[in-house]
Design a protein around this motif. Structure first.
Motif, PDB file in Angstrom:
ATOM      1  N   ASP A 104       1.272  -1.070  -0.143  1.00  0.00           N
ATOM      2  CA  ASP A 104      -0.257  -0.181   0.311  1.00  0.00           C
ATOM      3  C   ASP A 104       0.870   1.280  -0.099  1.00  0.00           C
ATOM      4  N   SER A 105       2.363   1.469   0.516  1.00  0.00           N
ATOM      5  CA  SER A 105       2.888   2.322   0.706  1.00  0.00           C
ATOM      6  C   SER A 105       3.491   2.656  -0.724  1.00  0.00           C
ATOM      7  N   GLN A 106       3.564   1.992  -1.425  1.00  0.00           N
ATOM      8  CA  GLN A 106       4.208   1.338  -2.879  1.00  0.00           C
ATOM      9  C   GLN A 106       3.635   1.572  -3.650  1.00  0.00           C
ATOM     10  N   THR A 107       1.949   2.002  -3.498  1.00  0.00           N
ATOM     11  CA  THR A 107       0.925   2.513  -5.160  1.00  0.00           C
ATOM     12  C   THR A 107       0.176   3.637  -4.112  1.00  0.00           C
ATOM     13  N   GLN A 108       1.096   4.228  -6.093  1.00  0.00           N
ATOM     14  CA  GLN A 108       0.644   4.920  -6.422  1.00  0.00           C
ATOM     15  C   GLN A 108      -0.306   5.761  -7.611  1.00  0.00           C
ATOM     16  N   PHE A 109      -1.889   6.084  -6.698  1.00  0.00           N
ATOM     17  CA  PHE A 109      -2.492   6.644  -7.833  1.00  0.00           C
ATOM     18  C   PHE A 109      -2.528   7.073  -7.757  1.00  0.00           C
ATOM     19  N   LEU A 110      -2.571   7.315  -9.588  1.00  0.00           N
ATOM     20  CA  LEU A 110      -2.730   8.829 -10.239  1.00  0.00           C
ATOM     21  C   LEU A 110      -3.848   9.032 -10.905  1.00  0.00           C
ATOM     22  N   THR A 111      -4.158  10.206 -10.923  1.00  0.00           N
ATOM     23  CA  THR A 111      -6.129  11.095 -11.915  1.00  0.00           C
ATOM     24  C   THR A 111      -5.594  10.688 -13.466  1.00  0.00           C
ATOM     25  N   GLU A 112      -4.003  10.861 -13.666  1.00  0.00           N
ATOM     26  CA  GLU A 112      -3.890  11.520 -15.781  1.00  0.00           C
ATOM     27  C   GLU A 112      -2.632   9.868 -15.421  1.00  0.00           C
ATOM     28  N   PRO A 113      -2.678   9.227 -16.682  1.00  0.00           N
ATOM     29  CA  PRO A 113      -1.971   8.176 -16.639  1.00  0.00           C
ATOM     30  C   PRO A 113      -0.675   8.945 -17.359  1.00  0.00           C
ATOM     31  N   VAL A 114       0.455   9.690 -16.101  1.00  0.00           N
ATOM     32  CA  VAL A 114       1.506  10.761 -16.105  1.00  0.00           C
ATOM     33  C   VAL A 114       2.043  10.414 -14.555  1.00  0.00           C
ATOM     34  N   VAL A 115       3.352   9.713 -14.900  1.00  0.00           N
ATOM     35  CA  VAL A 115       4.058   9.514 -13.281  1.00  0.00           C
ATOM     36  C   VAL A 115       5.596  10.444 -13.539  1.00  0.00           C
ATOM     37  N   ASP A 116       4.795  11.260 -12.519  1.00  0.00           N
ATOM     38  CA  ASP A 116       5.995  12.481 -12.073  1.00  0.00           C
ATOM     39  C   ASP A 116       7.022  11.762 -11.286  1.00  0.00           C
ATOM     40  N   LEU A 117       8.439  11.624 -12.360  1.00  0.00           N
ATOM     41  CA  LEU A 117       9.600  10.881 -11.206  1.00  0.00           C
ATOM     42  C   LEU A 117       9.548  11.840 -10.192  1.00  0.00           C
ATOM     43  N   GLY A 118       9.833  13.690 -10.402  1.00  0.00           N
ATOM     44  CA  GLY A 118      10.263  14.283  -9.271  1.00  0.00           C
ATOM     45  C   GLY A 118       9.576  14.006  -7.657  1.00  0.00           C
ATOM     46  N   ALA A 119       8.493  13.933  -8.511  1.00  0.00           N
ATOM     47  CA  ALA A 119       8.445  13.796  -6.605  1.00  0.00           C
ATOM     48  C   ALA A 119       8.389  12.462  -6.115  1.00  0.00           C
ATOM     49  N   LEU A 120       7.888  11.535  -7.044  1.00  0.00           N
ATOM     50  CA  LEU A 120       8.793  10.365  -6.302  1.00  0.00           C
ATOM     51  C   LEU A 120      10.465  10.426  -5.848  1.00  0.00           C
ATOM     52  N   CYS A 121      10.731  11.131  -6.556  1.00  0.00           N
ATOM     53  CA  CYS A 121      12.701  11.205  -5.654  1.00  0.00           C
ATOM     54  C   CYS A 121      12.509  11.775  -4.565  1.00  0.00           C
ATOM     55  N   ARG A 122      11.428  12.907  -4.766  1.00  0.00           N
ATOM     56  CA  ARG A 122      11.958  13.826  -3.836  1.00  0.00           C
ATOM     57  C   ARG A 122      10.843  13.001  -2.616  1.00  0.00           C
ATOM     58  N   GLU A 123       9.722  12.542  -2.169  1.00  0.00           N
ATOM     59  CA  GLU A 123       9.736  11.368  -1.641  1.00  0.00           C
ATOM     60  C   GLU A 123      10.557  10.615  -0.732  1.00  0.00           C
ATOM     61  N   GLN A 124      11.799   9.352  -1.586  1.00  0.00           N
ATOM     62  CA  GLN A 124      12.477   9.202  -0.918  1.00  0.00           C
ATOM     63  C   GLN A 124      13.553   8.919  -0.545  1.00  0.00           C
ATOM     64  N   VAL A 125      14.126  10.878  -1.063  1.00  0.00           N
ATOM     65  CA  VAL A 125      14.961  11.757  -0.225  1.00  0.00           C
ATOM     66  C   VAL A 125      14.791  11.682   0.869  1.00  0.00           C
ATOM     67  N   LEU A 126      13.542  11.998   1.431  1.00  0.00           N
ATOM     68  CA  LEU A 126      12.741  13.342   2.618  1.00  0.00           C
ATOM     69  C   LEU A 126      12.203  11.164   3.746  1.00  0.00           C
ATOM     70  N   LEU A 127      12.264  10.317   2.567  1.00  0.00           N
ATOM     71  CA  LEU A 127      12.492   8.860   3.771  1.00  0.00           C
ATOM     72  C   LEU A 127      13.480   8.752   3.780  1.00  0.00           C
ATOM     73  N   ALA A 128      14.577   8.387   3.380  1.00  0.00           N
ATOM     74  CA  ALA A 128      15.470   8.387   3.928  1.00  0.00           C
ATOM     75  C   ALA A 128      16.434   9.124   4.297  1.00  0.00           C
ATOM     76  N   LEU A 129      16.301  10.014   4.824  1.00  0.00           N
ATOM     77  CA  LEU A 129      16.758  11.241   5.934  1.00  0.00           C
ATOM     78  C   LEU A 129      17.044  10.243   7.013  1.00  0.00           C
ATOM     79  N   PRO A 130      18.262   9.778   7.802  1.00  0.00           N
ATOM     80  CA  PRO A 130      18.039   9.564   9.042  1.00  0.00           C
ATOM     81  C   PRO A 130      16.801  11.030  10.057  1.00  0.00           C
ATOM     82  N   ALA A 131      16.776   9.876  11.055  1.00  0.00           N
ATOM     83  CA  ALA A 131      15.657  11.325  11.551  1.00  0.00           C
ATOM     84  C   ALA A 131      16.166  12.071  12.741  1.00  0.00           C
ATOM     85  N   ARG A 132      17.750  11.652  13.409  1.00  0.00           N
ATOM     86  CA  ARG A 132      18.068  13.034  13.539  1.00  0.00           C
ATOM     87  C   ARG A 132      19.304  12.707  13.037  1.00  0.00           C
TER      88      ARG A 132
END
Length: 176
Positions: A100-128
């Motif tokens: 479920d955390s790996q599924t993106q629901f899109l309103t149109e058939p376009v993948v925004d790689l920038g948004a996916l990368c931004r999310e991954q960078v923020l998730l990969a940062l250490p908590a502190r």
């Protein structure tokens, strides 16, 4: 860095990822060029799977002394992008599964790689983020960097989150 489903020719498309405007930028700064690739595979008319890797040098403030810390985030990611509405949003209670955390629901058939990368960078940062495990931080009274040496402030016993409770207890003990 948007990829339309119809641009995925032959059921697969490989894109090189660079830091062209998608990078988070507010609390985390780029400390060098981003290197990465994303492989987009068309698995159905309304579904694309995205697998990728990123190597992201970042600069962020130390959680104790506020000095900039440089680190490299090596990230592997997977997303399933589906055109349609999230059916789970209508349910009141639901168990959250990893897919479920790996599924993106899109309103149109376009993948925004920038948004996916931004999310991954923020998730990969250490908590502190710390410049070192021995970091002494800043003086709570004058703001001096205690890693550079001690300051001239007198240690206060009346600071901290529980100082008011200690004063109440001391007053109560004196009155009895």
């Amino acid at each position: 860095m948007q990829v339309a489903f119809h641009d995925i020719v032959g059921n697969q498309c490989v894109r090189r990822i660079t830091d062209d405007g998608w990078f988070p930028g507010e609390d985390v700064k780029s400390a060098g060029p981003v290197e990465g690739t994303a492989v987009l595979r068309r698995t159905a008319v309304d579904q694309v799977d995205v697998t990728g890797t990123l190597s992201v040098p970042v600069e962020a403030p130390c959680g104790r002394c506020c000095r900039d810390v440089r680190l490299v985030l090596d990230i592997e990611f997977f997303y399933r992008c589906i055109v349609g509405e999230d059916e789970a949003g209508t349910l009141q209670e639901m168990e959250c599964r990893e897919e479920d955390s790996q599924t993106q629901f899109l309103t149109e058939p376009v993948v925004d790689l920038g948004a996916l990368c931004r999310e991954q960078v923020l998730l990969a940062l250490p908590a502190r983020i710390l410049c070192s495990s021995e970091c002494k931080g800043l003086c709570q009274q004058c703001g001096a960097d205690l890693n550079q040496g001690s300051c001239s402030c007198q240690p206060s016993t009346d600071t901290g989150p529980f100082a008011a409770l200690k004063r109440l207890k001391d007053n109560k003990d004196r009155n009895h």
